[in-house]
Design an enzyme around this catalytic site. Structure first.
Site, PDB file in Angstrom:
ATOM      1  N   ARG A 327      43.247 -20.158 -45.864  1.00  0.00           N
ATOM      2  CA  ARG A 327      41.909 -19.566 -45.878  1.00  0.00           C
ATOM      3  C   ARG A 327      41.867 -18.333 -46.780  1.00  0.00           C
ATOM      4  O   ARG A 327      40.857 -18.060 -47.424  1.00  0.00           O
ATOM      5  CB  ARG A 327      41.433 -19.227 -44.456  1.00  0.00           C
ATOM      6  CG  ARG A 327      39.983 -18.797 -44.393  1.00  0.00           C
ATOM      7  CD  ARG A 327      39.464 -18.675 -42.963  1.00  0.00           C
ATOM      8  NE  ARG A 327      39.017 -19.938 -42.418  1.00  0.00           N
ATOM      9  CZ  ARG A 327      37.765 -20.403 -42.498  1.00  0.00           C
ATOM     10  NH1 ARG A 327      36.825 -19.692 -43.105  1.00  0.00           N
ATOM     11  NH2 ARG A 327      37.438 -21.558 -41.982  1.00  0.00           N
ATOM     12  N   GLU A 730      32.661 -14.334 -37.428  1.00  0.00           N
ATOM     13  CA  GLU A 730      33.581 -13.649 -38.326  1.00  0.00           C
ATOM     14  C   GLU A 730      32.949 -13.049 -39.592  1.00  0.00           C
ATOM     15  O   GLU A 730      33.359 -11.971 -40.021  1.00  0.00           O
ATOM     16  CB  GLU A 730      34.701 -14.615 -38.761  1.00  0.00           C
ATOM     17  CG  GLU A 730      35.592 -15.066 -37.631  1.00  0.00           C
ATOM     18  CD  GLU A 730      36.406 -16.293 -38.022  1.00  0.00           C
ATOM     19  OE1 GLU A 730      35.824 -17.377 -38.174  1.00  0.00           O
ATOM     20  OE2 GLU A 730      37.620 -16.142 -38.213  1.00  0.00           O
TER      21      GLU A 730
HETATM   22  N1  MTE Z   1      32.980 -11.138 -30.403  1.00  0.00           N
HETATM   23  C1  MTE Z   1      33.432 -10.569 -29.268  1.00  0.00           C
HETATM   24  N2  MTE Z   1      32.601  -9.779 -28.565  1.00  0.00           N
HETATM   25  N3  MTE Z   1      34.719 -10.746 -28.836  1.00  0.00           N
HETATM   26  C2  MTE Z   1      35.603 -11.516 -29.542  1.00  0.00           C
HETATM   27  O1  MTE Z   1      36.760 -11.677 -29.135  1.00  0.00           O
HETATM   28  N4  MTE Z   1      35.978 -12.924 -31.541  1.00  0.00           N
HETATM   29  C3  MTE Z   1      35.542 -13.235 -32.912  1.00  0.00           C
HETATM   30  C4  MTE Z   1      34.054 -13.529 -32.961  1.00  0.00           C
HETATM   31  N5  MTE Z   1      33.316 -12.513 -32.240  1.00  0.00           N
HETATM   32  C5  MTE Z   1      35.161 -12.131 -30.766  1.00  0.00           C
HETATM   33  C6  MTE Z   1      33.800 -11.925 -31.147  1.00  0.00           C
HETATM   34  C7  MTE Z   1      36.251 -14.352 -33.518  1.00  0.00           C
HETATM   35  S1  MTE Z   1      37.777 -14.081 -34.174  1.00  0.00           S
HETATM   36  C8  MTE Z   1      35.701 -15.600 -33.606  1.00  0.00           C
HETATM   37  S2  MTE Z   1      36.502 -16.864 -34.414  1.00  0.00           S
HETATM   38  C9  MTE Z   1      34.396 -15.912 -33.011  1.00  0.00           C
HETATM   39  O2  MTE Z   1      33.827 -14.784 -32.360  1.00  0.00           O
HETATM   40  C10 MTE Z   1      34.587 -17.067 -32.031  1.00  0.00           C
HETATM   41  O3  MTE Z   1      33.435 -17.388 -31.356  1.00  0.00           O
HETATM   42  P1  MTE Z   1      32.276 -18.304 -31.957  1.00  0.00           P
HETATM   43  O4  MTE Z   1      32.916 -19.420 -32.714  1.00  0.00           O
HETATM   44  O5  MTE Z   1      31.546 -18.752 -30.762  1.00  0.00           O
HETATM   45  O6  MTE Z   1      31.480 -17.415 -32.855  1.00  0.00           O
HETATM   46 MO1  MOS Z   2      38.767 -16.299 -34.846  1.00  0.00          MO
HETATM   47  S1  MOS Z   2      40.203 -15.360 -35.946  1.00  0.00           S
HETATM   48  O1  MOS Z   2      38.904 -17.772 -35.776  1.00  0.00           O
HETATM   49  O2  MOS Z   2      39.679 -16.625 -33.425  1.00  0.00           O
END
Ligand code: MTE
Ligand code: MOS
Length: 781
Positions: A327, A730
């Site tokens: 990535r 992200e």
């Molecule tokens: N938001 C919160 N509050 N806490 C989290 O741990 N993780 C992030 C993001 N936002 C996270 C977050 C990461 S690394 C990812 S990949 C995505 O949320 C995963 O959730 P989603 O695919 O439902 O967006």
């Molecule tokens: Mo998010 S780094 O893809 O858990």
């Protein structure tokens, strides 16, 4: 108080509450703020629960000559101790490659590696006992940084190369050339809830595990293998995590396997909760990268040829480093068309903790590389950095193929940047800042606008699938389950909103339940920001099945054609009659209709050949841009963020309140990565920054004085995603690249923009001060 009926949410009269697009609060927000939300450690403890602790390696690389655990076994409260040899099944918790022992078997490869586990009656007893081991090491040569690993040819996975066109020739023939080395640091996920698992032995060899994990399925698989059982024998559940940020994508397996093994051995429930310091020492973080670049460009700043060498610190095992580094390679273009390009990516093995997923999953490091180079070109040519960025943007209909040969079909960079340039008053402020700097010898201001283009989908195509399970009860309320996990990002709320919309019932009629491997099997990790894309669609499919069955039933019962049955606002219109949703459900049940359904989804269109690094790894892209302005004290290197303007693309947002939180939170977390968060290892490979006392995550007072965040309006995803929304978890993190470049801009002003400042991330005050001094000395470090 029912927080769901708070006034901010836009509910039109005659509409359900909590449908798609409404800014409803997170389903657990009232529980989060009152402390009532149950995290794994809050689950009432079963009778006879044992508490676990882990004995860790104190050396980066060594043979274990002797592991004398007599004092541990004899310590007060201790019931059992386990070492590698006691593991009945596979001694591995590696997610992709089986190179990650649960308990180190005779050789240790990082400071903090688990050597043995202790079970005792209390947490304190277990933790105290774990320190009483007498360990004799035979030291081996550790390799502690990526460049040494490259020299030694030590990699966790083979080096990958991505090439398009002829970068050598293009660089050689270009009007200008620049080459250099930069780098970007790692980052600890710093979730508020640390890693934890509780394993409960059931009857006949079965095991139930509560795990704080983004990937219950993987915990199930690895724990089953460790205890020498099948997947059917282990159930893993996770209601929520207190933050994960990628740090609970693969890492929870270690914790859960240790708990599972001890539970099996003792026949008692076992809980392992790491304390903060141990968590930071023992578990993986974001990869730090060394970045070498060489670029050829013309007078206008357009890039003709570019080469990158990326060397990342993977740590002692492969973990998710393959996909993370892929990535990074895929994001070395960010928003820019690179016609002739070569990217070499080394996945370096080091005797440090195995690095892992962190929001952006390598993408941020790749984007850091290209943004650094583009900024460098602008400074070299004395052109406005934004003009150089625009000069290299992907085009529409031309200059729109990525280095990995995916056509960028949904490019909205220009409209986003045009709008943000205006609303942020970028031009005017650039002039103003230059004027200010000429008259201000000590305090210097800087500004930067950086774009984001982030690919959405797992690059491993097979992971882009999801399942859901939906039950409708006879009172018309609903129980929804899907393979995604909740880590604070609001996934459960969004999926429930989808179900509410599909069935046209209020959100509070839907019970959102824990992720559970016995309800939805074989789920991917909740990662790659695709949680709502995948699980939203799977839940939609399940809800549509139920709706279809209800329609069929209504047609038969009331002798109407299908188009005479309409679900709207908790009611169903059947011909000229209207009844409550629950009434119809009850009638359908009475007539023996199945009211439970599964849903499944697989992302269309994607395909990608890893052997050639080409194809369409991403279903679509998420876009955004940010303008940051910083002020730097050139005597101390300290800085403040004065103003931040963000414009971000969420497609048609499923929930604007939650998405706004993701944008703000992602940006702040990225800012921490690039400025204050510094991981520091000793020459012996010992991590010294393992607590908030030394590891500085952003606090409220680090927020920009003036923080303006906007979502792109009426920006339906051109791909058929769930209600045309876009993933948001992200992408916003990388908006923070503007902060780094604003600081770099302020430093450049020290000698009136003559010298290009050398600055690595994190731009800590110390690093900023060093860069300022180097600029004062004409660039010599
Ligand atoms: N938001 C919160 N509050 N806490 C989290 O741990 N993780 C992030 C993001 N936002 C996270 C977050 C990461 S690394 C990812 S990949 C995505 O949320 C995963 O959730 P989603 O695919 O439902 O967006
Ligand atoms: Mo998010 S780094 O893809 O858990």
């Amino acid at each position: 108080m029912d927080v769901r009926s708070s006034p901010e949410q836009k509910v039109r009269a005659g509409e359900i509450t909590g449908g798609v697009g409404q800014a409803v609060p997170h389903d657990s927000s009232h529980l989060h703020v009152s402390g009532e939300a149950l995290y794994t450690d809050d689950i009432p403890e079963p009778r006879g629960l044992l508490h676990l602790a882990v004995g860790m390696s104190m050396r980066a690389h060594a043979k274990i000559r002797q592991l004398d655990l007599r004092a541990v076994r004899e310590a007060p409260g201790v019931l059992e101790v386990m070492i590698a040899d006691d593991i009945p099944g596979e001694n591995n918790c590696g997610p992709v490659v089986a190179d990650d022992p649960i308990l180190a078997p005779g050789i240790v490869q990082y400071v903090g590696q688990a050597l043995f586990s202790v079970a005792a009656s209390t947490v304190e007893q277990a933790r105290k006992a774990a320190r009483l081991a007498h360990i004799e090491y035979e030291e081996l040569q550790p390799i502690l940084d990526p460049l040494t690993a490259v020299e030694a040819g030590l990699f966790v996975l083979p080096t990958q190369t991505l090439k398009r066109g002829d970068s050598r020739a293009a660089i050689a023939n270009a009007q200008h050339r620049l080459r250099g080395r930069t780098g970007v640091g790692g980052q600890d996920q710093f979730y508020l809830e640390g890693q934890i698992a509780m394993a409960l032995p059931g009857e006949d060899g079965s095991l139930f595990i509560y795990s704080s994990t983004q990937h219950p399925g993987e915990v199930q698989h690895l724990a089953a293998a460790a205890i020498g059982k099948h997947f059917k024998d282990v159930v893993v559940e996770c209601r929520r995590m207190g933050g994960a940020f990628g740090g609970k994508e693969s890492q929870p397996a270690l914790i859960a396997c240790i708990a599972a093994l001890m539970a099996q051995r003792t026949g008692r429930a076992c809980k392992l909760r790491l304390d903060r310091d141990d968590d930071m020492i023992m578990t993986g973080k974001r990869h730090d990268f060394v970045i070498d670049y060489e670029v050829g460009f013309d007078d206008t700043g357009r890039i003709h040829g570019i080469e990158f060498m990326l060397a990342s610190r993977c740590g002692m095992s492969a973990d998710l480093s393959g996909a993370i580094n892929d990535r990074a390679m895929f994001h070395c273009d960010n928003a820019y068309y690179l016609e002739n390009v070569s990217i070499v990516s080394h996945r370096c093995k080091t005797h440090t903790v195995s690095n892992t997923a962190f929001r952006g999953f390598g993408g941020p490091q790749g984007m850091f590389a290209i943004e650094y180079v583009v900024d460098e070109i602008a400074r070299y040519l004395h052109l406005d950095a934004l003009a150089v960025r625009r000069r290299n943007f992907y085009g529409k209909g031309e200059r729109n193929v990525t280095p990995y040969l995916q056509t960028v079909e949904d490019n909205i960079l220009e409209p986003i940047v045009d709008r943000l340039e205006k609303t942020s008053e970028y031009r005017k402020r650039v002039e103003e800042i230059r004027r200010f700097n000429r008259g201000s010898p000590v305090l210097k201001r800087g500004i930067a606008l950086t774009p984001v283009k982030f690919g959405i989908s797992f690059t491993a195509t097979h992971l882009n699938q999801a399942g859901a399970l939906l039950h409708v009860y006879t009172d018309g309320t609903v129980h929804i389950n899907h393979g995604g996990t909740e880590m604070g990002q609001g996934l459960f709320t969004k999926v429930a909103q989808v179900v509410a919309e599909e069935l046209q019932i209020d959100l509070d009629r839907i019970r959102i339940t824990a992720s559970d491997t016995s309800k939805v099997p074989n789920a991917s990790a909740t990662a790659a920001s695709s949680g709502s894309d995948l699980n939203g669609k799977a839940a939609q499919a399940a809800a549509r099945k139920i709706r279809k069955r209800l329609i069929r039933f209504a047609c038969e019962r009331f002798s109407v054609p299908e188009d005479q049955v309409e679900f709207h606002n908790n009611q169903v219109r059947i011909g000229n009659e209207t009844m409550g949703f629950g009434e119809l459900v009850f009638l359908a049940w009475f007539a023996r209709t199945s009211l439970s359904a599964t849903g499944f989804y697989r992302t269309p269109k994607i395909n990608y050949d890893r052997a050639t690094f080409s194809g369409r790894p991403f279903f679509y892209y998420a876009y955004g841009a940010a303008v940051s302005e910083a002020i730097v004290d050139t005597l101390t290197g300290e800085y403040r963020l004065l103003r931040v303007d963000i414009l971000h693309d969420c497609g048609k947002s499923l929930n604007p309140a939650i998405d706004m939180g993701q944008i703000e939170g992602g940006f702040v977390q990225g800012t921490g990565w690039l400025t204050s968060e510094e991981l520091w290892w000793t020459a012996e490979g010992e991590l010294k920054t393992h607590a908030p006392s030394t590891y500085k995550i952003p606090t409220c007072s680090d927020l920009a004085v003036d923080f303006r965040v906007e979502m792109l309006e009426s920006a339906a995803n051109q791909e058929n995603t769930i209600y045309r929304s876009k993933a948001v978890g992200e992408p916003p993190l990388m908006l923070s690249l503007s902060v780094f470049h604003a600081i770099r801009d302020a430093i450049a002003s020290v000698d009136d923009y003559r010298t290009i400042p050398r600055l690595r991330a994190p731009a800590t005050p110390e690093a900023v001060l060093a860069a300022i001094e180097a600029v004062r000395n004409g660039g010599a470090a």
